[in-house]
Design an enzyme around this catalytic site. Structure first.
Site, PDB file in Angstrom:
ATOM      1  N   ALA A 104       0.855  -1.194   0.000  1.00 23.21           N
ATOM      2  CA  ALA A 104       0.000   0.000   0.000  1.00 23.21           C
ATOM      3  C   ALA A 104       0.885   1.236   0.000  1.00 23.21           C
ATOM      4  O   ALA A 104       2.094   1.131   0.194  1.00 23.21           O
ATOM      5  CB  ALA A 104      -0.887   0.023   1.242  1.00 23.21           C
ATOM      6  N   LYS A 105       0.309   2.383  -0.222  1.00 21.61           N
ATOM      7  CA  LYS A 105       1.034   3.649  -0.060  1.00 21.61           C
ATOM      8  C   LYS A 105       0.019   4.741   0.189  1.00 21.61           C
ATOM      9  O   LYS A 105      -1.120   4.663  -0.278  1.00 21.61           O
ATOM     10  CB  LYS A 105       1.816   3.979  -1.339  1.00 21.61           C
ATOM     11  CG  LYS A 105       2.984   4.914  -1.100  1.00 21.61           C
ATOM     12  CD  LYS A 105       4.145   4.135  -0.539  1.00 21.61           C
ATOM     13  CE  LYS A 105       5.426   4.879  -0.460  1.00 21.61           C
ATOM     14  NZ  LYS A 105       6.539   3.945  -0.231  1.00 21.61           N
ATOM     15  N   GLY A 106       0.448   5.747   0.927  1.00 22.77           N
ATOM     16  CA  GLY A 106      -0.417   6.895   1.169  1.00 22.77           C
ATOM     17  C   GLY A 106       0.314   8.164   0.802  1.00 22.77           C
ATOM     18  O   GLY A 106       1.541   8.176   0.669  1.00 22.77           O
TER      19      GLY A 106
END
Ligand code: GLU
Length: 415
Positions: A104-106
């Site tokens: 994931a990444k934000g």
């Protein structure tokens, strides 16, 4: 620069490995597309009293192998495209090093250098609140990335806890006083150094005569420089966002650390000459270590790169176009999903410690990190020699194959 977006570029690396693995188009679609993308608005009252609305993202790329895992970056260019590509890199990274996470990444599109601490605190709390329904200790665990740090994680943990109760395992990269792990801050730099040192050992070279140029002196660049200097490598250049410093006889990193603490910048460090970030990349050196932002080596400067080894401490620092040209010139590239995996590996140790509320020693952290990252490197080298393919392709093949296997076992893929 090329018309391709970052996600197209990462997918180009993906496709080259997928072709080797003979994946059909349905399987490729399953693996390329993020499982979930969330965009949120973050309205904040600035210190001036003005209302500003920032955009925030969390892309959950793939969770076939475990909960989503990946950092949150605060950067003016952190748009959905960039966050999506970085999320997919996390999927291949966690799979390659065989830790039980997905990817994931934000991101929050902002310039942290122009924001006060109180503004950053407010942005972080609102961002966390707005994405909190898709987070969870067994669901999605954020961590620091470019423009964020242990303080950001402390705010995230606190904001999450206001709704869900005390949950230290909801983020990694926290301050040690709040349940963070010893050795997490230096972990990415230590991982980069361990790979550098392994290559030096494999080549049987004299480290004191081996020159390094490091782009970036943030968390990753500075810790890499610190460990490499301690081992005796010669660091001829290092930089920050404003530019770099150069010394043909080598920079004393212990003194540079003190200087940075006092001056908040590496500029004008004694006995060094100024150098631009662009010129640093084009220096003649044995190892070039980009440890800042993405796509810094591209079609415009690739012809001027004069190194034999590139260790990608940053995520996606080389465009596919430049990658091909460098490989033709026989430059060995240690790809990001291996080179900077030390951070997420120690995040895994931090999460594990939080789950059973028990602390590991720094020695245990370093030893287990070394075992995992060197084992992954050995697998990459073996596949690369066996198939006569570059390290990046080998690393993607190994990572993707593990996600395919998990997808089959879960029943997403029939054959
Ligand atoms: N942001 C780091 C990376 O790109 C660390 C991620 C994590 O620890 O979850 O790998």
């Amino acid at each position: 620069m090329s018309e391709l977006t970052t996600i197209d570029e990462v997918n180009e690396f993906f496709d080259s490995a997928a072709t080797f693995l003979k994946l059909d188009s349905g399987t490729r679609d399953l693996l390329k597309n993020p499982w979930r993308e969330l965009k949120v608005s973050i309205p904040i009252t600035m210190d001036s009293g003005e209302l500003k609305v920032f955009s925030g993202y969390r892309v959950q790329h793939n969770a076939a192998r475990g909960p989503y895992k990946g950092g949150v970056r605060y950067h003016p260019e952190a748009d959905i495209n960039e966050v999506e590509s970085l999320a997919s890199l996390m999927t291949w990274k966690t799979a390659l090093v065989e830790i039980p996470f997905g990817g994931a990444k934000g991101g929050v599109q902002c310039n942290p250098l122009e924001l006060s601490n109180t503004e950053l605190n407010r942005i972080t709390r609102r961002y966390t609140h707005n994405i909190s329904h898709i987070l969870g200790v067994n669901r999605d665990i954020p961590a620091p990335d470019l423009g964020t740090n242990a303080q950001t994680m402390a705010w995230m943990m606190d904001a999450y806890g206001q709704t869900y109760g005390y949950t230290p395992g909801i983020v990694t990269g926290k301050p040690v006083q709040l349940g963070g792990s010893v050795g997490r801050e230096s972990a990415t730099g230590l991982g980069v150094f361990l790979l550098l040192d392994q290559i030096a050992t494999d080549l049987n070279i004299d480290v004191s005569k081996t020159t390094l140029a490091i782009q970036g002196s943030g968390n990753v660049g500075l810790w890499t420089a610190f460990f490499a200097f301690k081992r005796g490598f010669k660091i001829i250049a290092i930089s920050d966002v404003n530019g770099g410093i150069y010394s043909s006889s080598g920079i004393n990193i212990d003194e540079l650390k003190n200087y940075l603490n006092e001056n908040k910048s590496i500029q004008n460090f004694p006995d060094s000459d100024p150098i631009t970030n662009a010129d640093l990349l084009e220096l003649e050196c044995d190892f070039l270590i980009p440890a800042a932002i993405d796509r810094v080596i591209n079609e415009k400067n690739v012809a001027n790169i004069k190194t034999n080894y590139i260790i990608e401490a940053a995520n996606h620092p080389i465009t596919p176009e430049a990658d091909k040209i460098l490989l033709d010139k026989n430059v060995t590239i240690v790809p990001d999903i291996l080179a900077n995996a030390g951070g997420v590996i120690v995040s895994y140790f931090e999460w594990t410690q939080n789950l059973y509320q028990h602390k590991w020693t720094e020695e245990r952290i370093s030893n287990e990190l070394q075992t995992i990252i060197i084992n992954a490197f050995t697998q990459v080298k073996e596949l690369s020699y066996k198939e006569n393919i570059p390290y990046r392709k080998a690393a993607f093949i190994l990572g993707i194959a593990k996600v395919v296997e998990a997808s089959k076992l879960r029943g997403f893929l029939d054959k």
